[in-house]
Design an enzyme around this catalytic site. Sequence first.
Site, PDB file in Angstrom:
ATOM      1  N   CYS A  55      36.355 -42.990 -42.416  1.00 15.54           N
ATOM      2  CA  CYS A  55      37.396 -42.250 -41.691  1.00 15.54           C
ATOM      3  C   CYS A  55      36.795 -41.089 -40.916  1.00 15.54           C
ATOM      4  O   CYS A  55      36.167 -40.209 -41.491  1.00 15.54           O
ATOM      5  CB  CYS A  55      38.448 -41.752 -42.675  1.00 15.54           C
ATOM      6  SG  CYS A  55      39.685 -40.673 -41.919  1.00 15.54           S
ATOM      7  N   TYR A  86      43.827 -46.231 -30.904  1.00 17.98           N
ATOM      8  CA  TYR A  86      43.665 -46.231 -32.360  1.00 17.98           C
ATOM      9  C   TYR A  86      44.306 -47.456 -33.001  1.00 17.98           C
ATOM     10  O   TYR A  86      43.721 -48.105 -33.873  1.00 17.98           O
ATOM     11  CB  TYR A  86      44.280 -44.943 -32.918  1.00 17.98           C
ATOM     12  CG  TYR A  86      44.196 -44.814 -34.416  1.00 17.98           C
ATOM     13  CD1 TYR A  86      42.974 -44.776 -35.069  1.00 17.98           C
ATOM     14  CD2 TYR A  86      45.352 -44.693 -35.188  1.00 17.98           C
ATOM     15  CE1 TYR A  86      42.900 -44.638 -36.450  1.00 17.98           C
ATOM     16  CE2 TYR A  86      45.290 -44.549 -36.560  1.00 17.98           C
ATOM     17  CZ  TYR A  86      44.059 -44.516 -37.190  1.00 17.98           C
ATOM     18  OH  TYR A  86      43.994 -44.386 -38.550  1.00 17.98           O
ATOM     19  N   GLU A  98      35.050 -46.452 -36.427  1.00 19.33           N
ATOM     20  CA  GLU A  98      35.350 -45.037 -36.189  1.00 19.33           C
ATOM     21  C   GLU A  98      34.032 -44.266 -36.221  1.00 19.33           C
ATOM     22  O   GLU A  98      33.263 -44.377 -37.183  1.00 19.33           O
ATOM     23  CB  GLU A  98      36.322 -44.512 -37.242  1.00 19.33           C
ATOM     24  CG  GLU A  98      37.684 -45.168 -37.177  1.00 19.33           C
ATOM     25  CD  GLU A  98      38.712 -44.505 -38.078  1.00 19.33           C
ATOM     26  OE1 GLU A  98      38.451 -43.386 -38.575  1.00 19.33           O
ATOM     27  OE2 GLU A  98      39.779 -45.107 -38.285  1.00 19.33           O
ATOM     28  N   ASP A 133      39.550 -47.058 -47.948  1.00 22.49           N
ATOM     29  CA  ASP A 133      39.766 -47.464 -46.563  1.00 22.49           C
ATOM     30  C   ASP A 133      39.033 -48.778 -46.326  1.00 22.49           C
ATOM     31  O   ASP A 133      37.797 -48.837 -46.386  1.00 22.49           O
ATOM     32  CB  ASP A 133      39.240 -46.396 -45.597  1.00 22.49           C
ATOM     33  CG  ASP A 133      40.057 -45.118 -45.643  1.00 22.49           C
ATOM     34  OD1 ASP A 133      41.277 -45.203 -45.853  1.00 22.49           O
ATOM     35  OD2 ASP A 133      39.474 -44.034 -45.459  1.00 22.49           O
ATOM     36  N   TYR A 138      35.841 -49.164 -40.574  1.00 23.53           N
ATOM     37  CA  TYR A 138      35.292 -48.176 -41.512  1.00 23.53           C
ATOM     38  C   TYR A 138      33.848 -48.474 -41.886  1.00 23.53           C
ATOM     39  O   TYR A 138      33.312 -47.885 -42.818  1.00 23.53           O
ATOM     40  CB  TYR A 138      36.154 -48.126 -42.777  1.00 23.53           C
ATOM     41  CG  TYR A 138      37.568 -47.701 -42.508  1.00 23.53           C
ATOM     42  CD1 TYR A 138      37.863 -46.437 -42.007  1.00 23.53           C
ATOM     43  CD2 TYR A 138      38.624 -48.583 -42.734  1.00 23.53           C
ATOM     44  CE1 TYR A 138      39.166 -46.056 -41.744  1.00 23.53           C
ATOM     45  CE2 TYR A 138      39.938 -48.206 -42.469  1.00 23.53           C
ATOM     46  CZ  TYR A 138      40.197 -46.947 -41.975  1.00 23.53           C
ATOM     47  OH  TYR A 138      41.489 -46.568 -41.716  1.00 23.53           O
ATOM     48  N   CYS A 201      41.115 -36.959 -46.069  1.00 24.14           N
ATOM     49  CA  CYS A 201      39.698 -36.923 -45.707  1.00 24.14           C
ATOM     50  C   CYS A 201      39.055 -38.292 -45.884  1.00 24.14           C
ATOM     51  O   CYS A 201      38.574 -38.892 -44.939  1.00 24.14           O
ATOM     52  CB  CYS A 201      38.966 -35.871 -46.531  1.00 24.14           C
ATOM     53  SG  CYS A 201      37.175 -35.849 -46.279  1.00 24.14           S
ATOM     54  N   CYS A 210      19.185 -37.831 -50.538  1.00 21.33           N
ATOM     55  CA  CYS A 210      18.329 -38.529 -49.594  1.00 21.33           C
ATOM     56  C   CYS A 210      17.003 -37.792 -49.455  1.00 21.33           C
ATOM     57  O   CYS A 210      16.990 -36.616 -49.091  1.00 21.33           O
ATOM     58  CB  CYS A 210      19.005 -38.614 -48.224  1.00 21.33           C
ATOM     59  SG  CYS A 210      18.009 -39.432 -46.977  1.00 21.33           S
TER      60      CYS A 210
END
Length: 219
Positions: A55, A86, A98, A133, A138, A201, A210
């Site tokens: 998202c 969208y 997105e 999602d 996504y 969110c 990482c």
Amino acid sequence: MLFNRHKSQLPSADEALGGRAERPFAVPERHTVLGNALLGPYPDGLLVADFGLGCFWGAERIFWQAPGVWTTLVGYQGGHTPHPTYEEVCSGLTGHTEAVRVVYDPKTTSYGELLRLFWESHDPTQGFRQGNDVGTQYRSALYTHSADQAAEAETSRAGYQSVLTSSGYGEITTELLPAGPFYPAEAYHQQYLDKNPAGYCGIGGTGVSCPIGVARVAD
């Protein structure tokens, strides 16, 4: 997010919606948080990087809060349909994901540091989804703007795969391609979580750090 059609297969160019010759909506002139221009041309010396990590509402906030970022905007990338809306992207029939465009100052931050934020802010092993999602829009993606970015992204992906594997995660599914057209999203999507601080969110990482892309300041 709304309009999720739970699509799990990318369309071919022939299957994709036809789109249009021009953007069917206006995009704000300036960033609501940083105050800088959303659309280029950007000041000399700044660089552009494009990221897809689920998202784009939450993803954009992660990057606008990072040191050295001059502006961010959200949009649609990696698909076939010119100037999609969208609703069209969420139908699964445009092929886009997105994405967040990040314009940054390489004298203050680095592409490697932005990659670190990218990897740590989502789960890149989930394919056509991110958490709750679900859908091709996504998917995790890196769209590079130079040979140097492409090489660094490949190295970073390999390094993060190593630590993910050690932590019990599967293969990274992140799409890594040269940047194609980036179509800005509608005005209400831009800096959505600045306008709606309690809004959805949907961004969450694996908790695995990482090791590649430690921040550095360019000479």
